[in-house]
Design a protein around this motif. Structure first.
Motif, mmCIF file in Angstrom:
data_model
loop_
_atom_site.group_PDB
_atom_site.id
_atom_site.type_symbol
_atom_site.label_atom_id
_atom_site.label_comp_id
_atom_site.label_asym_id
_atom_site.label_seq_id
_atom_site.Cartn_x
_atom_site.Cartn_y
_atom_site.Cartn_z
ATOM 1 N N GLN A 1 -12.971 18.579 17.959
ATOM 2 C CA GLN A 1 -12.352 19.864 18.273
ATOM 3 C C GLN A 1 -13.238 20.690 19.223
ATOM 4 O OE1 GLN A 1 -9.215 20.170 17.222
ATOM 5 N NE2 GLN A 1 -9.173 21.977 18.519
ATOM 6 N N MET A 2 -14.549 20.725 18.945
ATOM 7 C CA MET A 2 -15.467 21.452 19.834
ATOM 8 C C MET A 2 -15.416 20.845 21.237
ATOM 9 S SD MET A 2 -18.871 22.174 17.540
ATOM 10 C CE MET A 2 -18.898 20.641 16.654
ATOM 11 N N ALA A 3 -15.332 19.514 21.276
ATOM 12 C CA ALA A 3 -15.302 18.812 22.568
ATOM 13 C C ALA A 3 -14.059 19.217 23.360
ATOM 14 C CB ALA A 3 -15.329 17.307 22.338
ATOM 15 N N ARG A 4 -12.925 19.312 22.650
ATOM 16 C CA ARG A 4 -11.687 19.688 23.350
ATOM 17 C C ARG A 4 -11.798 21.099 23.929
ATOM 18 N NH1 ARG A 4 -8.903 15.954 19.897
ATOM 19 N NH2 ARG A 4 -9.146 17.296 18.089
ATOM 20 N N TYR A 5 -12.297 22.037 23.106
ATOM 21 C CA TYR A 5 -12.437 23.418 23.601
ATOM 22 C C TYR A 5 -13.463 23.489 24.736
ATOM 23 C CZ TYR A 5 -9.757 25.403 19.706
ATOM 24 O OH TYR A 5 -8.764 25.740 18.831
ATOM 25 N N GLU B 1 -16.244 14.282 26.367
ATOM 26 C CA GLU B 1 -14.813 14.556 26.509
ATOM 27 C C GLU B 1 -14.466 14.855 27.979
ATOM 28 O OE1 GLU B 1 -12.251 14.135 24.740
ATOM 29 O OE2 GLU B 1 -10.784 15.327 25.823
ATOM 30 N N ALA B 2 -15.343 15.644 28.641
ATOM 31 C CA ALA B 2 -15.091 15.954 30.063
ATOM 32 C C ALA B 2 -15.097 14.667 30.884
ATOM 33 C CB ALA B 2 -16.151 16.923 30.580
ATOM 34 N N TYR C 1 -24.059 27.744 27.761
ATOM 35 C CA TYR C 1 -23.161 27.620 26.612
ATOM 36 C C TYR C 1 -23.866 26.975 25.419
ATOM 37 C CZ TYR C 1 -19.568 28.399 30.136
ATOM 38 O OH TYR C 1 -18.803 28.926 31.149
ATOM 39 N N VAL C 2 -23.571 27.524 24.239
ATOM 40 C CA VAL C 2 -24.056 26.943 22.975
ATOM 41 C C VAL C 2 -22.843 26.342 22.269
ATOM 42 C CG1 VAL C 2 -25.011 27.507 20.696
ATOM 43 C CG2 VAL C 2 -25.992 28.544 22.762
ATOM 44 N N VAL C 3 -22.999 25.111 21.795
ATOM 45 C CA VAL C 3 -21.903 24.433 21.088
ATOM 46 C C VAL C 3 -22.355 24.151 19.664
ATOM 47 C CG1 VAL C 3 -20.249 22.527 21.198
ATOM 48 C CG2 VAL C 3 -21.417 23.277 23.295
ATOM 49 N N LYS D 1 -13.336 26.273 16.032
ATOM 50 C CA LYS D 1 -12.214 27.221 15.929
ATOM 51 C C LYS D 1 -11.914 27.885 17.267
ATOM 52 C CE LYS D 1 -11.825 26.504 11.567
ATOM 53 N NZ LYS D 1 -10.814 25.509 11.166
ATOM 54 N N GLY D 2 -12.680 27.573 18.286
ATOM 55 C CA GLY D 2 -12.394 28.147 19.597
ATOM 56 C C GLY D 2 -13.667 28.597 20.302
#
Ligand code: MRU
Length: 348
Positions: A138-142, A176-177, A266-268, A329-330
């Motif tokens: 999910q984090m990868a998709r966002y 993912e990218a 960015y922090v993931v 969650k986004g």
């Protein structure tokens, strides 16, 4: 992901010994809490989400031989295991989050027989693993939405599959990218003293066929000055209420450099990395490790044996240097304390 980082198989915790990578692949079958504690302490198992998983499985191993027949006695065994595992490493809050969750599930099922509570504890640990896998995706998709075709990205330490049960936080975004055909290039900081970037991140990126270049930590500034970095993506070990984020030592300097060169930073991190009880990063406990990690490189002494060493394993990047935080969650933006409000619903 080249290998499965940590799993439960045949009644044991099976993990890859990350201290030997990339040149030796060795899986350890661990059936006792002491070995697992040592694996966390020595970074055989490392990375915030993976440490959390190891903690949860450690509780299972710690109480498996308990002979207590009442919940009162069994609770003491759980508490002992939790206290012991909590002493392994102080910074990644995922460990304390997982330990608290294991305690809570036992408490919520305390009316049943001890044998049943043991099964429930294992089920909860496996649930933590499954959730981690879903969160990574999910984090990868966002996060991948923030990456443009042809971007060149800098990352630090290892926030990949080896730090999680799936394909990682910051690296998951890059995987993912790449899968979406965005043809990214990645620079990986070597990450002294323990070289997680050189040993682990480059290994994972090359395995996925991503254009990867290894640099020493002190080369990032000159790359940014030349305009050769479009974005920075890193993981985190603990994020405070105001958005200050602790991550591997050296991350803070990247944040400062990013601001100076106007590079988005960015922090993931999954919600299990948030510690909303802490007002700011000043309250995050920072692990200090043995000076020999700095005096040596891969076991070879490179400095006078007696020289004093300062060896903090993490630093804190202040929220104002962070462009956005990507969670399952986004994508969260400043002011973070406000955007974290909605996370409270997730029982952190
Ligand atoms: O000391 P380590 O190797 O456990 O430190 C790991 C990091 O700092 C990672 O960047 C962080 O845990 C995020 S992992 C998804």
């Amino acid at each position: 992901m080249p290998v499965e980082t940590i799993a439960w198989k045949g009644g044991k915790c099976v993990y890859i010994d990350q201290t030997l990578l990339p040149h030796k692949i060795k899986f350890v079958k661990c059936g006792d809490i002491r070995t697992l504690w040592k694996a966390i302490r020595t970074l055989q198992v490392r990375g915030a989400p993976a440490i959390g998983i190891a903690g949860a499985l450690g509780v299972v191993l710690g109480v498996k031989n308990s002979r207590s027949e009442t919940y009162g006695g069994f609770k003491k065994d759980i508490d002992r295991a939790v206290k012991y595992l909590a002493s392994s490493r102080p910074t990644a809050v995922n460990l304390f989050w997982a330990l608290a969750r294991m305690k809570r599930i036992a408490e919520n099922n305390s009316s049943g027989p001890v044998a049943r509570i043991k099964k429930i504890l294992l089920k909860e640990a496996l649930k933590i693993i499954d959730e981690d896998k879903r969160n990574c995706r999910q984090m990868a998709r966002y996060g991948s939405r923030l990456i443009k075709k042809g971007d060149t990205i800098l990352t630090h330490c290892n926030a990949g599959g080896l730090a999680t049960a799936d394909y990682g936080t910051a690296l998951g975004v890059l995987f993912e990218a790449a899968r979406q055909g965005k043809r990214i290039k990645v620079y990986a900081d070597e990450t002294r003293p323990l070289l997680q970037g050189a040993r682990l991140t480059t290994w994972e990126l090359l395995h996925e066929g991503i254009d990867t270049t290894l640099i020493c930590d002190n080369m990032a500034a000159s790359l940014m000055a030349k305009g050769r970095i479009d974005k920075i993506f890193v993981g985190a070990d603990r994020i405070a209420l105001n958005g200050d984020a602790a991550n591997k030592i050296g991350t803070y300097s990247l944040g400062v450099l990013a601001k100076h060169h106007r590079v988005p930073f960015y922090v993931v991190a999954p919600l299990s990395t948030f510690d909303l009880n802490l007002k700011s990063g000043k309250d995050i406990p920072i692990e200090e490790r043995d000076g020999d990690e700095v005096r040596t490189i891969l076991g070879k002494l490179i400095a006078p044996e007696k020289v004093k060493v300062y060896n903090p394993a993490f630093d804190v990047t202040p929220n104002e240097l962070i462009t956005a935080i990507i969670t399952e969650k986004g994508i969260l933006r400043k002011p973070y304390s406000k955007s974290f409000e909605k996370l409270k619903a997730y029982n952190l």
